[in-house]
Design a protein around this motif. Sequence first.
Motif, short mmCIF file in Angstrom:
data_model
loop_
_atom_site.label_atom_id
_atom_site.label_comp_id
_atom_site.label_asym_id
_atom_site.label_seq_id
_atom_site.Cartn_x
_atom_site.Cartn_y
_atom_site.Cartn_z
N ILE A 73 0.87 -1.17 0.00
CA ILE A 73 0.00 0.00 0.00
C ILE A 73 0.91 1.22 0.00
O ILE A 73 1.78 1.37 0.86
CB ILE A 73 -0.92 0.01 1.23
N LEU A 74 0.72 2.08 -0.99
CA LEU A 74 1.55 3.27 -1.14
C LEU A 74 0.70 4.52 -0.93
O LEU A 74 -0.49 4.53 -1.27
CB LEU A 74 2.19 3.32 -2.52
N LYS A 75 1.32 5.54 -0.38
CA LYS A 75 0.65 6.81 -0.15
C LYS A 75 1.51 7.91 -0.75
O LYS A 75 2.74 7.80 -0.77
CB LYS A 75 0.44 7.04 1.34
N VAL A 76 0.88 8.98 -1.21
CA VAL A 76 1.59 10.11 -1.81
C VAL A 76 1.28 11.37 -1.02
O VAL A 76 0.11 11.65 -0.72
CB VAL A 76 1.18 10.30 -3.29
N ILE A 77 2.34 12.12 -0.69
CA ILE A 77 2.17 13.43 -0.06
C ILE A 77 2.83 14.48 -0.93
O ILE A 77 3.73 14.19 -1.71
CB ILE A 77 2.76 13.47 1.37
N GLU A 78 2.37 15.70 -0.81
CA GLU A 78 2.94 16.80 -1.56
C GLU A 78 3.75 17.67 -0.60
O GLU A 78 3.29 18.00 0.49
CB GLU A 78 1.82 17.63 -2.20
N VAL A 79 4.98 18.00 -1.01
CA VAL A 79 5.89 18.77 -0.15
C VAL A 79 6.47 19.93 -0.96
O VAL A 79 6.86 19.76 -2.11
CB VAL A 79 7.03 17.87 0.37
N LEU A 80 6.53 21.09 -0.33
CA LEU A 80 7.18 22.26 -0.91
C LEU A 80 8.51 22.45 -0.19
O LEU A 80 8.56 22.36 1.04
CB LEU A 80 6.31 23.51 -0.73
N ALA A 81 9.56 22.71 -0.94
CA ALA A 81 10.89 22.90 -0.34
C ALA A 81 11.67 23.93 -1.14
O ALA A 81 11.33 24.24 -2.28
CB ALA A 81 11.64 21.58 -0.29
N ASN A 82 12.75 24.43 -0.52
CA ASN A 82 13.56 25.44 -1.20
C ASN A 82 15.04 25.24 -0.91
O ASN A 82 15.42 24.47 -0.04
CB ASN A 82 13.11 26.85 -0.79
N SER A 83 15.86 25.98 -1.65
CA SER A 83 17.31 25.96 -1.50
C SER A 83 17.86 27.26 -2.06
O SER A 83 17.29 27.84 -2.98
CB SER A 83 17.91 24.78 -2.27
N ASN A 84 18.97 27.69 -1.51
CA ASN A 84 19.66 28.87 -2.05
C ASN A 84 20.63 28.49 -3.15
O ASN A 84 21.19 29.37 -3.79
CB ASN A 84 20.41 29.60 -0.93
N THR A 85 20.84 27.16 -3.38
CA THR A 85 21.86 26.70 -4.31
C THR A 85 21.30 26.25 -5.65
O THR A 85 21.72 26.75 -6.69
CB THR A 85 22.65 25.54 -3.67
N ASN A 86 20.38 25.26 -5.64
CA ASN A 86 19.84 24.73 -6.90
C ASN A 86 18.59 23.89 -6.65
O ASN A 86 18.23 23.63 -5.51
CB ASN A 86 20.91 23.92 -7.66
N TRP A 87 17.93 23.47 -7.74
CA TRP A 87 16.70 22.68 -7.62
C TRP A 87 16.98 21.29 -7.07
O TRP A 87 16.16 20.73 -6.37
CB TRP A 87 15.99 22.58 -8.97
N GLU A 88 18.13 20.72 -7.40
CA GLU A 88 18.46 19.38 -6.88
C GLU A 88 18.56 19.40 -5.35
O GLU A 88 18.04 18.50 -4.68
CB GLU A 88 19.78 18.87 -7.48
N GLU A 89 19.19 20.43 -4.82
CA GLU A 89 19.30 20.54 -3.36
C GLU A 89 17.92 20.79 -2.74
O GLU A 89 17.61 20.28 -1.67
CB GLU A 89 20.26 21.66 -2.97
N ALA A 90 17.09 21.56 -3.40
CA ALA A 90 15.73 21.78 -2.91
C ALA A 90 14.97 20.47 -2.85
O ALA A 90 14.25 20.19 -1.87
CB ALA A 90 15.01 22.79 -3.79
N THR A 91 15.14 19.62 -3.86
CA THR A 91 14.48 18.31 -3.88
C THR A 91 15.02 17.44 -2.75
O THR A 91 14.25 16.78 -2.04
CB THR A 91 14.70 17.62 -5.25
N GLN A 92 16.33 17.43 -2.56
CA GLN A 92 16.93 16.67 -1.46
C GLN A 92 16.43 17.16 -0.11
O GLN A 92 16.15 16.37 0.78
CB GLN A 92 18.45 16.77 -1.52
N ASN A 93 16.27 18.47 0.03
CA ASN A 93 15.74 19.04 1.27
C ASN A 93 14.32 18.56 1.54
O ASN A 93 13.96 18.29 2.69
CB ASN A 93 15.78 20.57 1.23
N ALA A 94 13.52 18.43 0.49
CA ALA A 94 12.15 17.94 0.65
C ALA A 94 12.15 16.50 1.16
O ALA A 94 11.40 16.15 2.08
CB ALA A 94 11.39 18.02 -0.69
N VAL A 95 13.00 15.67 0.59
CA VAL A 95 13.08 14.26 1.00
C VAL A 95 13.61 14.16 2.44
O VAL A 95 13.06 13.41 3.26
CB VAL A 95 13.96 13.45 0.03
N LYS A 96 14.64 14.92 2.76
CA LYS A 96 15.21 14.89 4.11
C LYS A 96 14.17 15.31 5.15
O LYS A 96 14.05 14.71 6.21
CB LYS A 96 16.44 15.79 4.21
N HIS A 97 13.44 16.37 4.84
CA HIS A 97 12.44 16.86 5.79
C HIS A 97 11.29 15.85 5.95
O HIS A 97 10.86 15.57 7.06
CB HIS A 97 11.90 18.21 5.34
N ALA A 98 10.82 15.29 4.83
CA ALA A 98 9.73 14.31 4.90
C ALA A 98 10.16 13.06 5.64
O ALA A 98 9.36 12.46 6.37
CB ALA A 98 9.26 13.96 3.49
#
Length: 66
Positions: free
Chosen positions: A3-28
């Motif tokens: 059983i899989l669930k999906v959540i939506e997360v907003l995140a940011n970074s001062n460096t790049n989009w890849e870091e912003a994505t990593q920040n979203a995963v780390k926070h979640a």
Amino acid sequence: MAILKVIEVLANSNTNWEEATQNAVKHASKSVKHIRSVYVQEQSAIVNGDNITEYRVNVKITFEVK
């Protein structure tokens, strides 16, 4: 069967989009376990003058419910 669930997360970074994505995963991952994937739904940036000052992503994170 998993059983899989999906959540939506907003995140940011001062460096790049890849870091912003990593920040979203780390926070979640602080409250959600068994993350399977991340889907970048939307990217945006804040501009000051002629410089990008903040990169933002809106992602969907899929995780398994055990």
